[in-house]
Design a protein around this motif. Structure first.
Motif, PDB file in Angstrom:
ATOM      1  N   GLY A 275       0.815  -1.150   0.035  1.00 53.20           N
ATOM      2  CA  GLY A 275       0.000  -0.017  -0.087  1.00 53.20           C
ATOM      3  C   GLY A 275       0.849   1.243   0.104  1.00 53.20           C
ATOM      4  O   GLY A 275       0.276   2.507  -0.096  1.00 53.20           O
ATOM      5  N   SER A 305      -5.935  -3.106  -4.957  1.00 54.95           N
ATOM      6  CA  SER A 305      -4.884  -3.658  -3.973  1.00 54.95           C
ATOM      7  C   SER A 305      -4.070  -4.576  -5.010  1.00 54.95           C
ATOM      8  O   SER A 305      -4.242  -4.593  -6.040  1.00 54.95           O
ATOM      9  CB  SER A 305      -5.564  -4.606  -2.783  1.00 54.95           C
ATOM     10  OG  SER A 305      -5.863  -5.869  -3.404  1.00 54.95           O
ATOM     11  N   TRP A 315      -9.980  -5.145  -4.630  1.00 61.24           N
ATOM     12  CA  TRP A 315     -10.094  -3.886  -4.071  1.00 61.24           C
ATOM     13  C   TRP A 315      -9.959  -3.681  -2.448  1.00 61.24           C
ATOM     14  O   TRP A 315     -10.203  -4.781  -1.900  1.00 61.24           O
ATOM     15  CB  TRP A 315     -11.214  -3.124  -4.128  1.00 61.24           C
ATOM     16  CG  TRP A 315     -11.801  -2.801  -5.642  1.00 61.24           C
ATOM     17  CD1 TRP A 315     -12.250  -3.786  -6.637  1.00 61.24           C
ATOM     18  CD2 TRP A 315     -11.390  -1.746  -6.352  1.00 61.24           C
ATOM     19  NE1 TRP A 315     -12.201  -3.214  -7.927  1.00 61.24           N
ATOM     20  CE2 TRP A 315     -11.742  -1.783  -7.968  1.00 61.24           C
ATOM     21  CE3 TRP A 315     -10.913  -0.201  -6.188  1.00 61.24           C
ATOM     22  CZ2 TRP A 315     -11.722  -0.912  -8.650  1.00 61.24           C
ATOM     23  CZ3 TRP A 315     -10.831   0.498  -7.103  1.00 61.24           C
ATOM     24  CH2 TRP A 315     -11.047   0.228  -8.435  1.00 61.24           C
ATOM     25  N   PHE A 316      -9.088  -2.695  -1.954  1.00 59.55           N
ATOM     26  CA  PHE A 316      -9.138  -2.576  -0.364  1.00 59.55           C
ATOM     27  C   PHE A 316     -10.242  -2.367   0.016  1.00 59.55           C
ATOM     28  O   PHE A 316     -11.131  -1.508  -0.587  1.00 59.55           O
ATOM     29  CB  PHE A 316      -8.072  -1.479  -0.318  1.00 59.55           C
ATOM     30  CG  PHE A 316      -6.591  -2.067  -0.274  1.00 59.55           C
ATOM     31  CD1 PHE A 316      -5.892  -2.955   0.479  1.00 59.55           C
ATOM     32  CD2 PHE A 316      -5.773  -1.085  -1.311  1.00 59.55           C
ATOM     33  CE1 PHE A 316      -4.741  -2.957   0.234  1.00 59.55           C
ATOM     34  CE2 PHE A 316      -4.352  -1.467  -1.371  1.00 59.55           C
ATOM     35  CZ  PHE A 316      -4.011  -2.427  -0.381  1.00 59.55           C
ATOM     36  N   PRO A 320      -4.579  -0.305   4.329  1.00 56.68           N
ATOM     37  CA  PRO A 320      -3.902  -1.354   4.908  1.00 56.68           C
ATOM     38  C   PRO A 320      -3.661  -1.348   6.349  1.00 56.68           C
ATOM     39  O   PRO A 320      -3.284  -0.342   6.697  1.00 56.68           O
ATOM     40  CB  PRO A 320      -2.470  -1.497   4.113  1.00 56.68           C
ATOM     41  CG  PRO A 320      -2.906  -0.853   2.602  1.00 56.68           C
ATOM     42  CD  PRO A 320      -3.837   0.226   3.161  1.00 56.68           C
ATOM     43  N   CYS A 325      -4.358  -6.995   5.549  1.00 59.79           N
ATOM     44  CA  CYS A 325      -5.026  -5.871   4.404  1.00 59.79           C
ATOM     45  C   CYS A 325      -6.583  -6.636   4.528  1.00 59.79           C
ATOM     46  O   CYS A 325      -6.692  -7.871   4.647  1.00 59.79           O
ATOM     47  CB  CYS A 325      -4.262  -6.046   3.305  1.00 59.79           C
ATOM     48  SG  CYS A 325      -3.097  -4.954   2.965  1.00 59.79           S
ATOM     49  N   LEU A 327      -9.891  -6.837   1.931  1.00 66.42           N
ATOM     50  CA  LEU A 327      -9.957  -6.855   0.846  1.00 66.42           C
ATOM     51  C   LEU A 327     -11.651  -6.987   0.758  1.00 66.42           C
ATOM     52  O   LEU A 327     -12.252  -7.538   1.660  1.00 66.42           O
ATOM     53  CB  LEU A 327      -9.269  -7.749  -0.031  1.00 66.42           C
ATOM     54  CG  LEU A 327      -7.958  -7.846   0.332  1.00 66.42           C
ATOM     55  CD1 LEU A 327      -7.192  -8.939  -0.639  1.00 66.42           C
ATOM     56  CD2 LEU A 327      -7.129  -6.487  -0.206  1.00 66.42           C
TER      57      LEU A 327
END
Length: 371
Positions: A275, A305, A315-316, A320, A325, A327
């Motif tokens: 990130g 991401s 995608w995030f 983070p 993380c 997602l």
């Protein structure tokens, strides 16, 4: 829990060996995070290739590798402070790019005997420290005067030029190297070696043939360790999967989910370099449009991401965390299993830190989770 770097060692080593054919007696560069592999690992690799010289970025990095059996550890960044008497070891080679740096290097020598080995940095279009042509006469006089008055002798091991990656073609680089070599000789220096960077194999060979009595040394870092991309890849362990309904809140910021789906928790975060981004240089309309699209998406807290599953970039769900993380997975999309690994694409190896490194001789480039 692990963000893992997988390395096909035999394939990777084959590339390192080919580099020796392209740039004979090249100087491996080991610095920063060790290009994702770690400096200690790269140092041991260099020694395994039976190379006796290495370049590092800083004095602190040189100190950490001092116990390794290198004949020369070239410190690329000039030193302006923090030197200790113990740093004047037989295998440390210091880069000097100004009179101030030369004075900082010699002010603590005291009653030391022997020699201080240096590489003189020549100013290039990079404008990143280095003596200009006009200071060579004064530099020669300074070193000659110092050596006559002190028992600690300054030994000029060679000169170096660091070229930019763009807007300078092979012919330009060839001409600049030739001009510097002529000027160096004109002012009385004996140039034993010229350290260079970012030269094409053809230009390197041409200069080798032209200057048969000069040792032309190619510094290689990124192209050495990271160019053979099929030899390494990253995967992240799935730690947890949570269903989430549209409108439900989640995470540190308690955002509402835009639609129903799943939150996928995977190993790796800001502590691993995930990130983190450096500023980029937009070179044309396409780059500017891409950056504009990223900026517009960020206004709605949407960030792609580097993680992917079943060929889909994820995608995030939120920024983070340090080692994890979160997602987004849409409803109806196949779910990985807890403990399974997902692929990590486009990871910046020059800032990445992995929890573990695993060697493999298998075909690389595809994660099991991508099949």
């Amino acid at each position: 829990m692990a963000l893992t770097l997988y390395l096909n060692r035999s394939k990777w080593l084959a590339h390192l060996t080919r580099m020796e054919d392209i740039y004979p007696d090249y100087l491996p560069v080991i610095k920063g995070n060790g290009y994702g592999f770690g400096n200690e690992f790269l140092a041991d690799t260099v020694l395994g290739l039976r190379k006796s010289r290495v370049a590092v970025g800083t004095l602190e990095e040189a100190r950490k590798l001092a116990a390794k059996q290198f004949d020369e550890i070239v410190i690329l960044t000039p030193i302006v402070s923090g030197l200790e008497l113990s740093d004047f070891t037989a295998n440390f080679v210091f880069t000097v790019g100004s009179f101030a740096q030369l004075e900082a290097l010699t002010e603590k020598t005291g009653a030391l005997s022997g020699s201080i080995r240096i590489v003189i940095k020549c100013q290039s279009p990079m404008k990143r420290y280095g003596f200009p042509h006009g200071e060579l006469a004064g530099l020669y006089a300074w070193i000659k005067k110092w050596n006559a008055a002190h028992q600690t002798v300054i030994d000029v091991l060679g000169f170096s030029l660091h070229f930019p990656l763009e807007r300078l073609n092979d012919r330009d680089k060839e001409q600049q190297i030739s001009a510097w070599l002529a000027d160096i000789a004109h002012h009385g220096f004996l140039c034993k070696r010229m350290f260079v960077s970012h030269l094409s194999p053809d230009t390197f060979k041409l200069l080798q043939n032209r200057y048969a009595n000069l040792q032309l040394v190619m510094r290689v870092g990124t192209d050495l360790w990271l160019k053979e991309k099929s030899a390494y890849y990253a995967r992240s362990r799935v730690l947890e999967i949570k269903p989430i309904a549209r409108g439900e809140r989640y995470g540190y910021k308690q955002k509402r989910a835009w639609r129903s789906g799943y939150l996928l928790y995977v190993a790796g975060g800001t502590a691993n370099g995930i990130g983190l981004e450096a500023p980029v240089h937009a070179k044309g309309l396409r780059d500017r449009l891409k950056l504009s699209a990223i900026w517009l998406l960020s206004l709605f807290n949407l960030y792609l991401s580097p993680f992917s599953f079943k060929g889909k970039r994820l995608w995030f769900a939120e920024p983070p965390h340090m080692q994890t993380c979160v997602l987004k997975l849409p409803h109806g999309f196949p779910l990985p299993k807890i403990g399974e690994e997902v692929a990590v694409r486009n990871i910046r190896m020059t800032i990445a830190t992995f929890d573990q490194q695993v060697e493999t001789g298998s075909v690389v480039g595809q994660s099991v989770a991508d099949d």
